[in-house]
Enzyme design. Sequence first.
Site, short mmCIF file in Angstrom:
data_model
loop_
_atom_site.label_atom_id
_atom_site.label_comp_id
_atom_site.label_asym_id
_atom_site.label_seq_id
_atom_site.Cartn_x
_atom_site.Cartn_y
_atom_site.Cartn_z
N ASP A 1 -20.04 -20.28 6.96
CA ASP A 1 -20.23 -19.01 6.24
C ASP A 1 -18.94 -18.50 5.61
O ASP A 1 -18.55 -17.34 5.81
CB ASP A 1 -20.80 -17.94 7.17
N GLU B 1 -30.61 -15.02 1.84
CA GLU B 1 -29.53 -14.41 2.60
C GLU B 1 -28.21 -14.63 1.87
O GLU B 1 -28.18 -15.15 0.77
CB GLU B 1 -29.48 -15.00 4.02
#
Length: 528
Positions: free
Chosen positions: A36, A191
């Site tokens: 991420d 997302e």
Amino acid sequence: MNKSQKFLTSLLLTSGWLTINADGYRNPIIPGFHPDPSVVAVGDDFYLVNSSFCYFPGVPIFQSKDLVNWQQIGHVLDRESQLNLKGANVWGGIYAPTIRYDNGRFYMITTNVSNKGNFLVHTTDPSKGWSDPVWLAQGGIDPSLYFEDGRCYMVSNPDVGIWLCEIDPLTGRQLTESKRIWDGTGGRHPEAPHIYKKDGWYYLLIAEGGTEMGHSVTIARSRNIDGPYTPNPSNPILCHFNREAQYNPIQGTGHADLVQASDGSWWLVCLAFRQQNGAHHLLGRETYLAPVRWDKDAWPVVNGNGTIGLEMDVATLPLSPVSQKPQRDDFTSPTLGHEWVWLRNPDMTNYRLADGTLHIKATDVTLDDGNASPSMVLRRQQHISFTASTEVSLKDATPGMEAGLTVYASEPSHYDLYLTRTADGHRAIALRYRLNELTHVEKTIPLSERDSKVELRVEGKPSAYTFFYSLDGGKTFEKIASMNTRYLSTETAGGFTGTFIGLFATSPDGNGEAGFNHFDYIPEQTNQ
């Protein structure tokens, strides 16, 4: 390749972490469990953060001059008032962070899914500590910030969509109602939203498909920040779940962030994983880099065809190599390096550095405990092929005490090689595996009291971890057994984190102490 390039390449090879070559760079740019990624440019420097899930300190932060060579400068969340991980497992804790900069201040926004949800912290110097959390009302995960004209906007993904609101970043107060602005292109789990402005367009970048093989990056744009957003007809702009990349060793590409360098070039960082031993991955999701062509009023194009490779033969910014960690940690520094972390919130009184030794006080919390923090310190496995070793001794050991090396994926999935005091008071070396509900001691090797210090070693290869011990100070090693790597893979063990190499000490009665004289982590030169 000229002489200076050959010398630099040789120097980096001997350091064990080669990040550049003569014609470009090598992916991943940050190997091992560093998922991420989010990046921001501030002057001539780049700063990058990663999620950290159940490990403490949280959110590692890196600095770079060239986007290729990165040096960790600390962690954003380094105290319990910022990071409560009580009860967090490999599915919990800190999810995807975003780092941004505005008007002399750095901001990091993220989610603690195990405690209170979305929050942000801020600082004027990212290497000197961050504020306590400012908690936010808008839910979902993967929150991001966008600053414009003195206003701060937050995006996240509650209710399976991307939502926008305006906030006060210093107090966390929400200033406008949340508004749904895009649902993505139809992939599951929309997302990782980020907003950018270019040529009068607001671009909304997201991830879709779930963080597995079908992960991808899509993008939409609007003349207004709150939409409506029109998707790119060529979505996804990054994806390896296609014919073009079906034999690529990199899979699961997604969760990206864009950044523009001072020379005007655009770049993308993203997560992905490398497979080994068939369709398994053990190192977790790593950080990768790709060039982006982004013409005026056009859509961004990632690396020409929307895929990335291990060897990137592309023009880079002027390369600025950084010093690498030595292969041996001799434990002579007053504190452990940034590469060392703990599971959940540790009791730091159980750890001390003295006389070139890491002393770990044994507690009755085992490596199988999913709630507390065992006496264990870990570093990421960053290479598919490597060797790790340590010299361990026991002090005041009572029956049942154990101390040694663990190859650790999660509470129910780890391989342990350790020195122990048996029930009859003798010393021994033991190798154990824990696989879900199955715990088995593979082999026990009795020792004499003369064998006061024992060297333990694990060698990692694509399909096996092989364990060894030495009783002559590491001059010769005896093989104990090999364990299949796939049982610690994400596909088998689950979770969102990669594999760690840990040093631990446990004892049924909470007595005894282990001394670790050094720790070596040596990558195989032919394997990144």
